[in-house]
Design a protein around this motif. Structure first.
Motif, PDB file in Angstrom:
ATOM      1  N   THR A  68      17.357  -6.393 -37.899  1.00 27.89           N
ATOM      2  CA  THR A  68      16.825  -5.108 -38.382  1.00 27.89           C
ATOM      3  C   THR A  68      17.862  -4.382 -39.221  1.00 27.89           C
ATOM      4  O   THR A  68      17.556  -3.844 -40.304  1.00 27.89           O
ATOM      5  CB  THR A  68      16.397  -4.227 -37.195  1.00 27.89           C
ATOM      6  N   LEU A  69      19.092  -4.351 -38.745  1.00 25.28           N
ATOM      7  CA  LEU A  69      20.171  -3.704 -39.490  1.00 25.28           C
ATOM      8  C   LEU A  69      20.434  -4.442 -40.801  1.00 25.28           C
ATOM      9  O   LEU A  69      20.700  -3.814 -41.840  1.00 25.28           O
ATOM     10  CB  LEU A  69      21.441  -3.674 -38.623  1.00 25.28           C
ATOM     11  N   TYR A  70      20.342  -5.775 -40.769  1.00 18.98           N
ATOM     12  CA  TYR A  70      20.515  -6.575 -41.992  1.00 18.98           C
ATOM     13  C   TYR A  70      19.499  -6.159 -43.051  1.00 18.98           C
ATOM     14  O   TYR A  70      19.848  -5.973 -44.225  1.00 18.98           O
ATOM     15  CB  TYR A  70      20.363  -8.057 -41.657  1.00 18.98           C
ATOM     16  N   THR A  71      18.262  -5.973 -42.636  1.00 18.17           N
ATOM     17  CA  THR A  71      17.223  -5.557 -43.581  1.00 18.17           C
ATOM     18  C   THR A  71      17.503  -4.150 -44.121  1.00 18.17           C
ATOM     19  O   THR A  71      17.325  -3.882 -45.315  1.00 18.17           O
ATOM     20  CB  THR A  71      15.848  -5.587 -42.895  1.00 18.17           C
ATOM     21  N   GLN A  72      17.966  -3.254 -43.251  1.00 19.56           N
ATOM     22  CA  GLN A  72      18.277  -1.891 -43.683  1.00 19.56           C
ATOM     23  C   GLN A  72      19.419  -1.872 -44.698  1.00 19.56           C
ATOM     24  O   GLN A  72      19.417  -1.073 -45.639  1.00 19.56           O
ATOM     25  CB  GLN A  72      18.639  -1.027 -42.468  1.00 19.56           C
ATOM     26  N   VAL A  73      20.382  -2.772 -44.526  1.00 22.51           N
ATOM     27  CA  VAL A  73      21.556  -2.790 -45.414  1.00 22.51           C
ATOM     28  C   VAL A  73      21.238  -3.484 -46.733  1.00 22.51           C
ATOM     29  O   VAL A  73      21.595  -3.000 -47.815  1.00 22.51           O
ATOM     30  CB  VAL A  73      22.740  -3.479 -44.707  1.00 22.51           C
ATOM     31  N   THR A  74      20.562  -4.639 -46.649  1.00 18.94           N
ATOM     32  CA  THR A  74      20.385  -5.465 -47.856  1.00 18.94           C
ATOM     33  C   THR A  74      19.017  -5.304 -48.515  1.00 18.94           C
ATOM     34  O   THR A  74      18.844  -5.659 -49.684  1.00 18.94           O
ATOM     35  CB  THR A  74      20.565  -6.953 -47.505  1.00 18.94           C
ATOM     36  N   GLY A  75      18.039  -4.814 -47.754  1.00 16.16           N
ATOM     37  CA  GLY A  75      16.685  -4.757 -48.292  1.00 16.16           C
ATOM     38  C   GLY A  75      15.992  -6.098 -48.279  1.00 16.16           C
ATOM     39  O   GLY A  75      14.924  -6.249 -48.871  1.00 16.16           O
ATOM     40  N   ARG A  76      16.545  -7.103 -47.607  1.00 15.26           N
ATOM     41  CA  ARG A  76      15.973  -8.446 -47.562  1.00 15.26           C
ATOM     42  C   ARG A  76      15.547  -8.782 -46.137  1.00 15.26           C
ATOM     43  O   ARG A  76      16.127  -8.301 -45.164  1.00 15.26           O
ATOM     44  CB  ARG A  76      16.984  -9.488 -48.051  1.00 15.26           C
ATOM     45  N   LYS A  77      14.543  -9.639 -46.015  1.00 19.55           N
ATOM     46  CA  LYS A  77      14.107 -10.090 -44.704  1.00 19.55           C
ATOM     47  C   LYS A  77      15.097 -11.119 -44.179  1.00 19.55           C
ATOM     48  O   LYS A  77      15.532 -11.997 -44.919  1.00 19.55           O
ATOM     49  CB  LYS A  77      12.707 -10.707 -44.801  1.00 19.55           C
ATOM     50  N   PRO A  78      15.445 -11.029 -42.890  1.00 17.21           N
ATOM     51  CA  PRO A  78      16.402 -11.994 -42.331  1.00 17.21           C
ATOM     52  C   PRO A  78      15.756 -13.367 -42.166  1.00 17.21           C
ATOM     53  O   PRO A  78      14.548 -13.491 -42.017  1.00 17.21           O
ATOM     54  CB  PRO A  78      16.754 -11.378 -40.969  1.00 17.21           C
ATOM     55  N   SER A  79      16.574 -14.388 -42.217  1.00 21.11           N
ATOM     56  CA  SER A  79      16.103 -15.753 -42.012  1.00 21.11           C
ATOM     57  C   SER A  79      17.255 -16.588 -41.486  1.00 21.11           C
ATOM     58  O   SER A  79      18.402 -16.396 -41.879  1.00 21.11           O
ATOM     59  CB  SER A  79      15.577 -16.349 -43.313  1.00 21.11           C
ATOM     60  N   THR A  80      16.950 -17.508 -40.589  1.00 19.23           N
ATOM     61  CA  THR A  80      17.989 -18.421 -40.091  1.00 19.23           C
ATOM     62  C   THR A  80      17.859 -19.803 -40.726  1.00 19.23           C
ATOM     63  O   THR A  80      18.419 -20.784 -40.225  1.00 19.23           O
ATOM     64  CB  THR A  80      17.883 -18.551 -38.550  1.00 19.23           C
ATOM     65  N   GLU A  81      17.118 -19.901 -41.845  1.00 19.18           N
ATOM     66  CA  GLU A  81      17.044 -21.164 -42.583  1.00 19.18           C
ATOM     67  C   GLU A  81      18.421 -21.467 -43.180  1.00 19.18           C
ATOM     68  O   GLU A  81      19.044 -20.587 -43.785  1.00 19.18           O
ATOM     69  CB  GLU A  81      16.016 -21.053 -43.698  1.00 19.18           C
ATOM     70  N   PRO A  82      18.911 -22.710 -43.010  1.00 17.84           N
ATOM     71  CA  PRO A  82      20.231 -23.060 -43.549  1.00 17.84           C
ATOM     72  C   PRO A  82      20.380 -22.740 -45.035  1.00 17.84           C
ATOM     73  O   PRO A  82      21.463 -22.374 -45.488  1.00 17.84           O
ATOM     74  CB  PRO A  82      20.330 -24.568 -43.279  1.00 17.84           C
ATOM     75  N   SER A  83      19.295 -22.869 -45.798  1.00 17.50           N
ATOM     76  CA  SER A  83      19.384 -22.631 -47.237  1.00 17.50           C
ATOM     77  C   SER A  83      19.689 -21.164 -47.559  1.00 17.50           C
ATOM     78  O   SER A  83      20.105 -20.850 -48.679  1.00 17.50           O
ATOM     79  CB  SER A  83      18.076 -23.049 -47.918  1.00 17.50           C
ATOM     80  N   ARG A  84      19.465 -20.273 -46.594  1.00 17.25           N
ATOM     81  CA  ARG A  84      19.714 -18.856 -46.837  1.00 17.25           C
ATOM     82  C   ARG A  84      21.170 -18.492 -46.618  1.00 17.25           C
ATOM     83  O   ARG A  84      21.575 -17.368 -46.915  1.00 17.25           O
ATOM     84  CB  ARG A  84      18.833 -18.009 -45.916  1.00 17.25           C
ATOM     85  N   PHE A  85      21.972 -19.414 -46.090  1.00 20.33           N
ATOM     86  CA  PHE A  85      23.378 -19.124 -45.831  1.00 20.33           C
ATOM     87  C   PHE A  85      24.229 -19.533 -47.031  1.00 20.33           C
ATOM     88  O   PHE A  85      23.836 -20.339 -47.864  1.00 20.33           O
ATOM     89  CB  PHE A  85      23.843 -19.834 -44.550  1.00 20.33           C
ATOM     90  N   SER A  86      25.418 -18.999 -47.081  1.00 20.56           N
ATOM     91  CA  SER A  86      26.262 -19.118 -48.274  1.00 20.56           C
ATOM     92  C   SER A  86      27.016 -20.430 -48.366  1.00 20.56           C
ATOM     93  O   SER A  86      27.568 -20.748 -49.416  1.00 20.56           O
ATOM     94  CB  SER A  86      27.273 -17.972 -48.275  1.00 20.56           C
ATOM     95  N   GLY A  87      27.128 -21.167 -47.297  1.00 21.84           N
ATOM     96  CA  GLY A  87      27.926 -22.385 -47.315  1.00 21.84           C
ATOM     97  C   GLY A  87      29.315 -22.195 -46.756  1.00 21.84           C
ATOM     98  O   GLY A  87      30.149 -23.097 -46.825  1.00 21.84           O
TER      99      GLY A  87
END
Length: 244
Positions: free
Chosen positions: A99-118
């Motif tokens: 929830t805080l992630y969405t408030q800060v970034t405006g994006r929906k959170p996801s735990t899909e590996p492709s969403r991470f930076s590497g």
């Protein structure tokens, strides 16, 4: 609302270091209030933006007297790691504080590996996510257990409150009855005082009557003496008259 669409914010992978930290600093107060460092530090250690020394300093420094100060200091340490520090922080928020992630970034959170930076390998990320989910489930179960204990404690306290209220009601009734008895006692005491006054008055009158009776008896005694003397004298006087 459930199912409400969250507008997608900027792509974090395409943002530069300054943009990322400007985004974080704009929400620094919110992050400091909402984040517990001990929750994020394992992930930040996993992606190597914080060290064991950093962890000890954040969690054990005596100058950091509350959670907000510790979180703020953690952000300062992450700032020294540049873009990687910002990305790791946001990824940690996405995992642990969606929830805080969405408030800060405006994006929906996801735990899909492709969403991470590497910053972390997929195998390590999967392992971490499994541990994180397990830990969250454990925390949830502990929270439920604690909620159950608190519920039982609340029920116990409510029962005690009801008993105390009943005792208070009984105490008020006893107080009212005590006040009534005190008033009755005061009335009886006034009656007793009145009776004592009447008894004293009767005693005075009785004493006066005794004295009066004694005086009458004395007077009667004197009259009896006078009568006796008169009766003794009367024959002599009759005889003298006969002699003449």
């Amino acid at each position: 609302m459930a199912g409400e669409c969250v507008p997608e914010g900027p792509n974090l992978k395409e943002m530069g270091e300054e943009e990322l930290w400007e985004l974080i600093n704009d929400n620094r107060h919110r992050i400091s209030l909402g984040v517990r460092p001990c929750i994020l530090i394992p992930y930040l250690r996993q992606v190597k933006v914080l060290t064991e020394v950093d962890e000890d300093e954040i969690l054990s420094c005596h100058n950091l007297t509350n959670r907000c100060m510790r979180t703020s200091y953690m952000l300062d340490l992450l700032r020294t790691q540049g873009r990687n520090g910002a990305i790791a922080l946001l990824e940690g928020l996405m995992i642990h504080y969606p929830t805080l992630y969405t408030q800060v970034t405006g994006r929906k959170p996801s735990t899909e590996p492709s969403r991470f930076s590497g910053l972390i390998k997929y195998s390590e990320l999967t392992e971490y996510l499994i541990r994180a989910v397990t830990g969250m489930q454990t925390e949830l179960q502990e929270a439920r257990n604690e909620a159950g204990k608190m519920g039982a404690r609340c029920s116990f306290l409510e029962s005690e409150v009801r008993q105390l209220m009943a005792q208070e009601e009984k105490s008020r009734h006893l107080q009212t009855e005590n006040e009534r008895l005190q008033r009755h006692l005061s009335s009886l005491q006034r009656d007793v005082t009145k009776l004592k006054d009447e008894k004293c008055d009767l005693y005075i009158r009785y004493t006066a009557a005794i004295e009066e009776k004694s005086a009458i008896n004395g007077r009667l005694h004197d009259l009896n003496l006078q009568a006796s003397c008169f009766l003794k004298i009367s024959p002599c006087a009759s005889g003298r008259q006969t002699c003449y």
